[in-house]
Design a protein around this motif. Structure first.
Motif, PDB file in Angstrom:
ATOM      1  N   HIS A  12       0.850  -1.192   0.000  1.00  0.00           N
ATOM      2  CA  HIS A  12       0.000   0.000   0.000  1.00  0.00           C
ATOM      3  C   HIS A  12       0.888   1.245   0.000  1.00  0.00           C
ATOM      4  N   PRO A  13       1.438   1.616  -1.140  1.00  0.00           N
ATOM      5  CA  PRO A  13       2.420   2.701  -1.181  1.00  0.00           C
ATOM      6  C   PRO A  13       1.863   4.072  -0.794  1.00  0.00           C
ATOM      7  N   ASN A  14       0.540   4.235  -0.750  1.00  0.00           N
ATOM      8  CA  ASN A  14      -0.025   5.526  -0.367  1.00  0.00           C
ATOM      9  C   ASN A  14      -0.297   5.640   1.121  1.00  0.00           C
ATOM     10  N   ILE A  15       0.091   4.629   1.891  1.00  0.00           N
ATOM     11  CA  ILE A  15      -0.100   4.654   3.343  1.00  0.00           C
ATOM     12  C   ILE A  15       1.237   4.950   4.009  1.00  0.00           C
ATOM     13  N   THR A  16       1.214   5.889   4.936  1.00  0.00           N
ATOM     14  CA  THR A  16       2.401   6.207   5.721  1.00  0.00           C
ATOM     15  C   THR A  16       2.098   5.914   7.179  1.00  0.00           C
ATOM     16  N   LYS A  17       2.984   5.197   7.832  1.00  0.00           N
ATOM     17  CA  LYS A  17       2.825   4.843   9.240  1.00  0.00           C
ATOM     18  C   LYS A  17       3.954   5.502  10.023  1.00  0.00           C
ATOM     19  N   ARG A  18       3.591   6.104  11.145  1.00  0.00           N
ATOM     20  CA  ARG A  18       4.592   6.663  12.050  1.00  0.00           C
ATOM     21  C   ARG A  18       4.309   6.143  13.449  1.00  0.00           C
ATOM     22  N   VAL A  19       5.299   5.556  14.082  1.00  0.00           N
ATOM     23  CA  VAL A  19       5.151   5.060  15.447  1.00  0.00           C
ATOM     24  C   VAL A  19       6.037   5.908  16.349  1.00  0.00           C
ATOM     25  N   TYR A  20       5.401   6.513  17.343  1.00  0.00           N
ATOM     26  CA  TYR A  20       6.116   7.351  18.308  1.00  0.00           C
ATOM     27  C   TYR A  20       6.075   6.684  19.669  1.00  0.00           C
ATOM     28  N   TYR A  21       7.211   6.648  20.334  1.00  0.00           N
ATOM     29  CA  TYR A  21       7.292   6.204  21.718  1.00  0.00           C
ATOM     30  C   TYR A  21       7.582   7.442  22.548  1.00  0.00           C
ATOM     31  N   GLU A  22       6.709   7.718  23.483  1.00  0.00           N
ATOM     32  CA  GLU A  22       6.957   8.885  24.331  1.00  0.00           C
ATOM     33  C   GLU A  22       8.253   8.694  25.116  1.00  0.00           C
TER      34      GLU A  22
ATOM     35  N   ARG B 278      14.233  -0.292  19.620  1.00  0.00           N
ATOM     36  CA  ARG B 278      15.143   0.046  18.526  1.00  0.00           C
ATOM     37  C   ARG B 278      14.482   1.027  17.565  1.00  0.00           C
ATOM     38  N   ILE B 279      15.076   2.212  17.455  1.00  0.00           N
ATOM     39  CA  ILE B 279      14.555   3.199  16.527  1.00  0.00           C
ATOM     40  C   ILE B 279      14.707   2.673  15.104  1.00  0.00           C
ATOM     41  N   GLY B 280      13.690   2.885  14.287  1.00  0.00           N
ATOM     42  CA  GLY B 280      13.703   2.363  12.926  1.00  0.00           C
ATOM     43  C   GLY B 280      13.197   0.937  12.828  1.00  0.00           C
ATOM     44  N   VAL B 281      13.076   0.257  13.959  1.00  0.00           N
ATOM     45  CA  VAL B 281      12.546  -1.102  13.980  1.00  0.00           C
ATOM     46  C   VAL B 281      11.253  -1.129  14.791  1.00  0.00           C
ATOM     47  N   ASP B 282      11.353  -0.735  16.061  1.00  0.00           N
ATOM     48  CA  ASP B 282      10.193  -0.739  16.945  1.00  0.00           C
ATOM     49  C   ASP B 282       9.404   0.569  16.867  1.00  0.00           C
ATOM     50  N   TYR B 283      10.071   1.661  16.595  1.00  0.00           N
ATOM     51  CA  TYR B 283       9.426   2.971  16.561  1.00  0.00           C
ATOM     52  C   TYR B 283      10.199   3.891  15.628  1.00  0.00           C
TER      53      TYR B 283
ATOM     54  N   LEU C 100      -1.895  16.782   2.743  1.00  0.00           N
ATOM     55  CA  LEU C 100      -2.467  15.847   3.717  1.00  0.00           C
ATOM     56  C   LEU C 100      -3.771  16.386   4.292  1.00  0.00           C
ATOM     57  N   VAL C 101      -3.815  17.679   4.590  1.00  0.00           N
ATOM     58  CA  VAL C 101      -5.036  18.282   5.129  1.00  0.00           C
ATOM     59  C   VAL C 101      -6.197  18.063   4.166  1.00  0.00           C
ATOM     60  N   ARG C 102      -5.944  18.199   2.878  1.00  0.00           N
ATOM     61  CA  ARG C 102      -6.999  18.086   1.869  1.00  0.00           C
ATOM     62  C   ARG C 102      -7.373  16.646   1.540  1.00  0.00           C
ATOM     63  N   THR C 103      -6.424  15.708   1.605  1.00  0.00           N
ATOM     64  CA  THR C 103      -6.666  14.397   0.999  1.00  0.00           C
ATOM     65  C   THR C 103      -6.598  13.194   1.931  1.00  0.00           C
ATOM     66  N   ALA C 104      -5.963  13.307   3.070  1.00  0.00           N
ATOM     67  CA  ALA C 104      -5.676  12.112   3.882  1.00  0.00           C
ATOM     68  C   ALA C 104      -6.774  11.797   4.895  1.00  0.00           C
ATOM     69  N   ASP C 105      -6.874  10.517   5.223  1.00  0.00           N
ATOM     70  CA  ASP C 105      -7.607  10.054   6.389  1.00  0.00           C
ATOM     71  C   ASP C 105      -6.567   9.763   7.451  1.00  0.00           C
ATOM     72  N   PHE C 106      -6.903  10.015   8.698  1.00  0.00           N
ATOM     73  CA  PHE C 106      -5.970   9.845   9.800  1.00  0.00           C
ATOM     74  C   PHE C 106      -6.531   8.829  10.778  1.00  0.00           C
ATOM     75  N   TYR C 107      -5.689   7.874  11.176  1.00  0.00           N
ATOM     76  CA  TYR C 107      -6.077   6.829  12.111  1.00  0.00           C
ATOM     77  C   TYR C 107      -5.133   6.892  13.296  1.00  0.00           C
ATOM     78  N   MET C 108      -5.708   7.054  14.479  1.00  0.00           N
ATOM     79  CA  MET C 108      -4.903   7.133  15.696  1.00  0.00           C
ATOM     80  C   MET C 108      -5.399   6.097  16.689  1.00  0.00           C
ATOM     81  N   CYS C 109      -4.464   5.545  17.422  1.00  0.00           N
ATOM     82  CA  CYS C 109      -4.788   4.563  18.435  1.00  0.00           C
ATOM     83  C   CYS C 109      -3.958   4.888  19.671  1.00  0.00           C
ATOM     84  N   GLY C 110      -4.602   4.944  20.824  1.00  0.00           N
ATOM     85  CA  GLY C 110      -3.865   5.238  22.037  1.00  0.00           C
ATOM     86  C   GLY C 110      -4.778   5.723  23.132  1.00  0.00           C
TER      87      GLY C 110
END
Length: 84
Positions: A4-14, A21-26, A42-52
């Motif tokens: 799914h090349p149009n999906i971007t995932k970002r994982v943040y650890y507080e 491991r940065i780049g592996v786990d987050y 992104l404001v115009r076109t993206a859907d945003f999914y958040m979990c937490g």
């Protein structure tokens, strides 16, 4: 995400531990403020999914909406630790 090349995932650890491991786990530490990565397209076109937990998601959802994202395109799922 290769399928799914149009999906971007970002994982943040507080708070990352020595075992995380940065780049592996987050991808980054902190809370990933939308102002750091949100752009006009992104404001115009993206859907945003958040979990937490709510204290994380509430200000992020508000920041996205304040930036112009349509509220119906911000999807959330609440989870957290503790007891019921």
């Amino acid at each position: 995400m290769a399928t799914h090349p149009n999906i971007t995932k970002r994982v943040y650890y507080e708070l990352a531990s020595d075992m995380d491991r940065i780049g592996v786990d987050y991808d980054a530490t902190g809370r990933g403020e939308p102002s750091e990565w949100l752009d006009d397209e992104l404001v115009r076109t993206a859907d945003f999914y958040m979990c937490g937990p709510v204290p994380f998601m509430a200000p992020h959802k508000r920041a996205l909406i304040d930036a112009g994202v349509v509220p119906e395109r911000v999807h959330t799922e609440v989870f957290g630790s503790g007891t019921v």
